[in-house]
Design an enzyme around this catalytic site. Structure first.
Site, PDB file in Angstrom:
ATOM      1  N   PHE A  74      33.693  25.484  37.482  1.00 50.10           N
ATOM      2  CA  PHE A  74      35.498  25.529  37.685  1.00 50.10           C
ATOM      3  C   PHE A  74      35.888  24.162  36.741  1.00 50.10           C
ATOM      4  O   PHE A  74      35.036  23.445  36.660  1.00 50.10           O
ATOM      5  CB  PHE A  74      35.881  25.482  39.187  1.00 50.10           C
ATOM      6  CG  PHE A  74      35.671  26.774  39.786  1.00 50.10           C
ATOM      7  CD1 PHE A  74      36.870  27.589  40.139  1.00 50.10           C
ATOM      8  CD2 PHE A  74      34.667  27.366  40.420  1.00 50.10           C
ATOM      9  CE1 PHE A  74      36.868  28.612  40.877  1.00 50.10           C
ATOM     10  CE2 PHE A  74      34.495  28.396  40.832  1.00 50.10           C
ATOM     11  CZ  PHE A  74      35.679  29.228  41.071  1.00 50.10           C
ATOM     12  N   LYS A  93      29.456  36.059  42.526  1.00 46.97           N
ATOM     13  CA  LYS A  93      28.010  36.498  42.181  1.00 46.97           C
ATOM     14  C   LYS A  93      28.123  37.756  41.225  1.00 46.97           C
ATOM     15  O   LYS A  93      27.265  37.719  40.255  1.00 46.97           O
ATOM     16  CB  LYS A  93      27.578  37.113  43.445  1.00 46.97           C
ATOM     17  CG  LYS A  93      26.356  37.834  43.508  1.00 46.97           C
ATOM     18  CD  LYS A  93      25.601  37.739  44.918  1.00 46.97           C
ATOM     19  CE  LYS A  93      26.427  38.115  45.800  1.00 46.97           C
ATOM     20  NZ  LYS A  93      26.922  39.446  45.680  1.00 46.97           N
ATOM     21  N   ARG A  96      26.203  47.776  42.307  1.00 47.83           N
ATOM     22  CA  ARG A  96      26.723  48.805  43.126  1.00 47.83           C
ATOM     23  C   ARG A  96      28.032  49.226  42.770  1.00 47.83           C
ATOM     24  O   ARG A  96      29.018  48.570  41.968  1.00 47.83           O
ATOM     25  CB  ARG A  96      26.824  48.308  44.613  1.00 47.83           C
ATOM     26  CG  ARG A  96      25.433  47.771  45.177  1.00 47.83           C
ATOM     27  CD  ARG A  96      25.802  47.158  46.515  1.00 47.83           C
ATOM     28  NE  ARG A  96      26.211  45.771  46.414  1.00 47.83           N
ATOM     29  CZ  ARG A  96      26.879  44.999  47.115  1.00 47.83           C
ATOM     30  NH1 ARG A  96      26.867  45.562  48.578  1.00 47.83           N
ATOM     31  NH2 ARG A  96      27.449  43.991  47.100  1.00 47.83           N
ATOM     32  N   PHE A 127      26.648  39.492  49.272  1.00 48.52           N
ATOM     33  CA  PHE A 127      26.984  38.583  50.160  1.00 48.52           C
ATOM     34  C   PHE A 127      25.747  37.729  49.750  1.00 48.52           C
ATOM     35  O   PHE A 127      25.229  37.369  48.724  1.00 48.52           O
ATOM     36  CB  PHE A 127      26.921  38.833  51.584  1.00 48.52           C
ATOM     37  CG  PHE A 127      28.068  39.688  51.723  1.00 48.52           C
ATOM     38  CD1 PHE A 127      29.291  39.295  51.502  1.00 48.52           C
ATOM     39  CD2 PHE A 127      28.066  41.258  52.629  1.00 48.52           C
ATOM     40  CE1 PHE A 127      30.450  40.075  51.733  1.00 48.52           C
ATOM     41  CE2 PHE A 127      29.194  41.895  52.634  1.00 48.52           C
ATOM     42  CZ  PHE A 127      30.431  41.327  52.260  1.00 48.52           C
ATOM     43  N   THR A 149      30.322  38.319  38.859  1.00 52.48           N
ATOM     44  CA  THR A 149      30.810  37.809  37.637  1.00 52.48           C
ATOM     45  C   THR A 149      29.417  37.114  36.741  1.00 52.48           C
ATOM     46  O   THR A 149      29.418  37.370  35.689  1.00 52.48           O
ATOM     47  CB  THR A 149      31.808  36.758  37.889  1.00 52.48           C
ATOM     48  OG1 THR A 149      33.086  37.336  38.591  1.00 52.48           O
ATOM     49  CG2 THR A 149      32.394  36.030  36.384  1.00 52.48           C
ATOM     50  N   ALA A 196      26.158  44.975  52.456  1.00 53.90           N
ATOM     51  CA  ALA A 196      24.982  44.003  52.748  1.00 53.90           C
ATOM     52  C   ALA A 196      25.228  43.540  54.357  1.00 53.90           C
ATOM     53  O   ALA A 196      24.216  42.766  54.931  1.00 53.90           O
ATOM     54  CB  ALA A 196      25.015  43.098  51.691  1.00 53.90           C
ATOM     55  N   LYS A 201      39.330  41.407  49.712  1.00 57.64           N
ATOM     56  CA  LYS A 201      38.796  41.048  48.153  1.00 57.64           C
ATOM     57  C   LYS A 201      39.455  41.506  47.204  1.00 57.64           C
ATOM     58  O   LYS A 201      39.450  40.803  46.049  1.00 57.64           O
ATOM     59  CB  LYS A 201      37.441  41.511  48.335  1.00 57.64           C
ATOM     60  CG  LYS A 201      36.355  40.834  49.159  1.00 57.64           C
ATOM     61  CD  LYS A 201      34.855  41.369  48.804  1.00 57.64           C
ATOM     62  CE  LYS A 201      34.646  41.222  47.410  1.00 57.64           C
ATOM     63  NZ  LYS A 201      33.081  41.730  47.214  1.00 57.64           N
ATOM     64  N   TRP A 238      33.198  33.357  33.569  1.00 57.74           N
ATOM     65  CA  TRP A 238      34.158  33.779  33.851  1.00 57.74           C
ATOM     66  C   TRP A 238      35.349  33.538  32.634  1.00 57.74           C
ATOM     67  O   TRP A 238      36.098  34.441  32.109  1.00 57.74           O
ATOM     68  CB  TRP A 238      34.993  33.154  35.098  1.00 57.74           C
ATOM     69  CG  TRP A 238      36.321  33.670  35.444  1.00 57.74           C
ATOM     70  CD1 TRP A 238      36.723  34.580  36.313  1.00 57.74           C
ATOM     71  CD2 TRP A 238      37.533  33.331  35.012  1.00 57.74           C
ATOM     72  NE1 TRP A 238      37.726  35.013  36.390  1.00 57.74           N
ATOM     73  CE2 TRP A 238      38.693  34.249  35.686  1.00 57.74           C
ATOM     74  CE3 TRP A 238      37.878  32.293  34.159  1.00 57.74           C
ATOM     75  CZ2 TRP A 238      39.760  34.011  35.542  1.00 57.74           C
ATOM     76  CZ3 TRP A 238      39.468  32.151  33.909  1.00 57.74           C
ATOM     77  CH2 TRP A 238      40.294  33.153  34.638  1.00 57.74           C
TER      78      TRP A 238
END
Length: 556
Positions: free
Chosen positions: A381, A71, A94, A301, A73, A273, A105, A409
């Site tokens: 991907f 998200k 954030r 999230f 990214t 969140a 993470k 990405w």
């Protein structure tokens, strides 16, 4: 293949004063934190506050899975893509918490060629905002315990203390502790608790406050305990507000950095969140809207958590009106929701995709409940097949959403141009008819059940006895008109993290309810969600190091 941190450290950064020029910000309107970071001054806001707002774009996602969604990214890549199209844009994000950075993470600055930089500094101490919040939180706790020790003139009932200490680290042994052991001079013995800094009410207050006056007003309303008559005791009554504000005087100012492609990024605040309201600061977002034609922000999230709170708490409180939503998914995550194990996600499986796409379906429906136009994007991907991509595209378009693939990405802004064009087209052709999910006038239970049934898809809501009593007390004290902030696991629409896809006929249980009077919302804790996470068996911290050149390595 290079790691995210290697890509970030190779980026050619502009001096932050040159990044600021892209938004017509002068050096006098910056407070520098080295060459690559700066805070935005109050004088800048005074200069721009009467300008017309740009367009506000929220990036949200399906429920997170081990397969990854990307998200942040996408958020960063989309901002960079607007730059490729010569649109004046800014990203509003954030700040990452140290807890997840060293926990499961790893870093949280985007990925690949769509990152905000300096990535290592952002993920660690940055400009010290979280340290300031931690200090203000714990100053209040210290002043409360000292007040009790020094005679307790406010008659605080030590069995009804609700203010917790905090630390910005995943440290499960601090969840439940005993303080005051030792001599009489060492304090009153009582049970105490720690939460992670991003769950502190002071984090929420900082992110919702418009200015220093508003910040101090909100701080004064924090309920730290109840007295022997059951009446709330506040930070204002403890005379703690001035000192707390002094610790937060710099932290309240938004931070300006840049992306790998030198797109401006305003990064400020960081409530989780799943246990808080999951959005960057109102001050950062409002400033961004005055500085650019397009503002791309995100909420934590899935849309069941971050987006719902963005709409029902942040937009309601700040008077914001989002113009479009970008809903992020991946083929891999949808197949995981369809029951495919992580090690088999690289194989084409349209049937699993069909089974798992119900999760995306529910999030599309949820966004549409708020009246905001939705664009679905697949973070692509290399293992995705044409058949899988075509199936998702057709599904989304049948649901009335625009659709675009994103390769940000791998390609940075270039890989997000198709998405940016879809977003612009959506904003220009579809009017946002934003409205919150519920009215302020509803009871606390009605609000909770509204979110649980409408957003999560629950058939029923139950309440522990303690939660029932707390709701009655909160409404009796006059806080019943506040929005609710649901604390729920992020992995499922339900309060059971193992229920993937789109669960049906489930019950949401409300374990605990309390009021964050300064932030202006009521928190309802569901299931087994924790406000102090723990580290996993193999924490990300084990990979982090500093090499002989003094560069940080292993941070995602």
């Amino acid at each position: 293949m290079k790691t995210d941190i290697e890509i970030a450290q190779e980026a050619k950064l502009l001096p932050i004063k040159d990044v600021a020029k892209k938004l017509d910000i002068t050096e006098e309107e910056l407070e520098f934190y080295g060459k690559n970071k700066a805070k935005l001054t109050d004088e800048l806001w005074e200069k721009v506050k009467e300008r017309e707002d740009g367009k506000l774009i929220l990036v949200t996602a399906i429920n997170p899975t081990p397969a990854g969604e990307g998200k942040t990214t996408i958020t960063v890549g989309l901002g960079q893509a607007f730059g490729k199209l010569n649109k004046k844009s800014v990203i509003a994000l954030r700040e990452p918490s140290l807890g997840p950075c060293f926990g499961i993470k790893g870093g949280a600055a985007g990925g690949g060629y769509s990152q905000v930089v300096p990535m290592d500094e952002l993920n660690l101490h940055f400009t010290g905002d979280f340290h300031a919040i931690t200090s203000a939180n714990n100053l209040l706790a210290a002043m409360m315990d000292n007040h009790i020790q020094q005679g307790n003139q406010l008659n605080i009932d030590t069995n009804q203390i609700v203010w917790k200490r905090c630390v910005d680290m995943n440290d499960r042994v601090l969840r439940n502790i005993v303080v005051g052991l030792g001599r009489k001079a060492d304090g009153v013995v009582r049970e105490d608790h720690f939460i992670i800094t991003v769950a502190s009410e002071i984090m929420a207050i900082l992110c919702l406050a418009e200015n220093m006056k508003d910040l101090k007003d909100r701080l004064s309303k924090i309920i730290v305990a109840y007295n022997y008559d059951g009446e709330p005791v506040t930070a204002g009554q403890l005379n703690a507000v001035g000192a707390m504000a002094a610790l937060l005087k710099d932290a309240i100012k938004p931070n300006l950095i840049q992306t790998i492609e030198n797109t401006p990024a305003i990064v400020h605040g960081g409530p989780f969140a799943n246990i808080a309201h999951g959005c960057n600061s109102v001050r950062a977002t409002k400033t961004a809207l005055k500085l650019a034609d397009y503002v791309i922000t995100e909420a934590g999230f899935g849309a069941d958590l971050g987006a719902e709170k963005f709409f029902d708490i942040k937009c309601r409180k700040a008077g914001l009106k989002p113009d479009a939503v970008v809903l992020v998914a991946t083929v891999r995550a949808l197949k995981y929701n369809g029951g495919i194990p992580k090690d088999s996600l690289n194989q084409e499986n349209v049937e699993a995709l069909k089974a798992g796409i119900v999760n995306l379906e529910k999030h599309i429906e949820n966004v549409q409940k708020f009246g905001v136009p939705c664009v679905v994007t697949l973070n692509q991907f290399v293992t995705d097949t044409e058949a899988e991509l075509e199936y998702v595209k057709n599904f989304c378009e049948e649901k009335g959403c625009e659709f675009a693939l994103a390769k940000v990405w791998e390609k940075g802004g270039e890989g997000g141009i198709a998405l940016a064009e879809k977003v612009i087209h959506t904003i220009e052709t579809k009017e946002s008819k934003f409205k919150p999910l519920y009215e302020d006038s509803l009871s606390i239970k009605e609000k909770i059940e509204n979110v649980a049934k409408e957003i999560y898809g629950a058939s029923n809501v139950t309440y522990d006895v303690a939660a029932q009593k707390a709701i009655s007390k909160i409404e009796e004290l006059g806080f019943g008109n506040m929005p609710v902030c649901m604390a729920k696991n992020q992995y499922s629409l339900s309060d059971d993290a193992t229920l993937l896809g789109r669960p049906k006929d489930f019950t949401i249980n409300i374990r605990e309810v309390y009021v964050s009077a300064g932030a202006g919302f009521v928190v309802a804790i569901t299931g087994t969600v924790m406000t102090m996470p723990g580290l996993p068996k193999k924490p990300a911290a084990e990979r982090v190091d500093v090499n002989d050149k003094g560069s940080i390595i292993g941070l995602f």
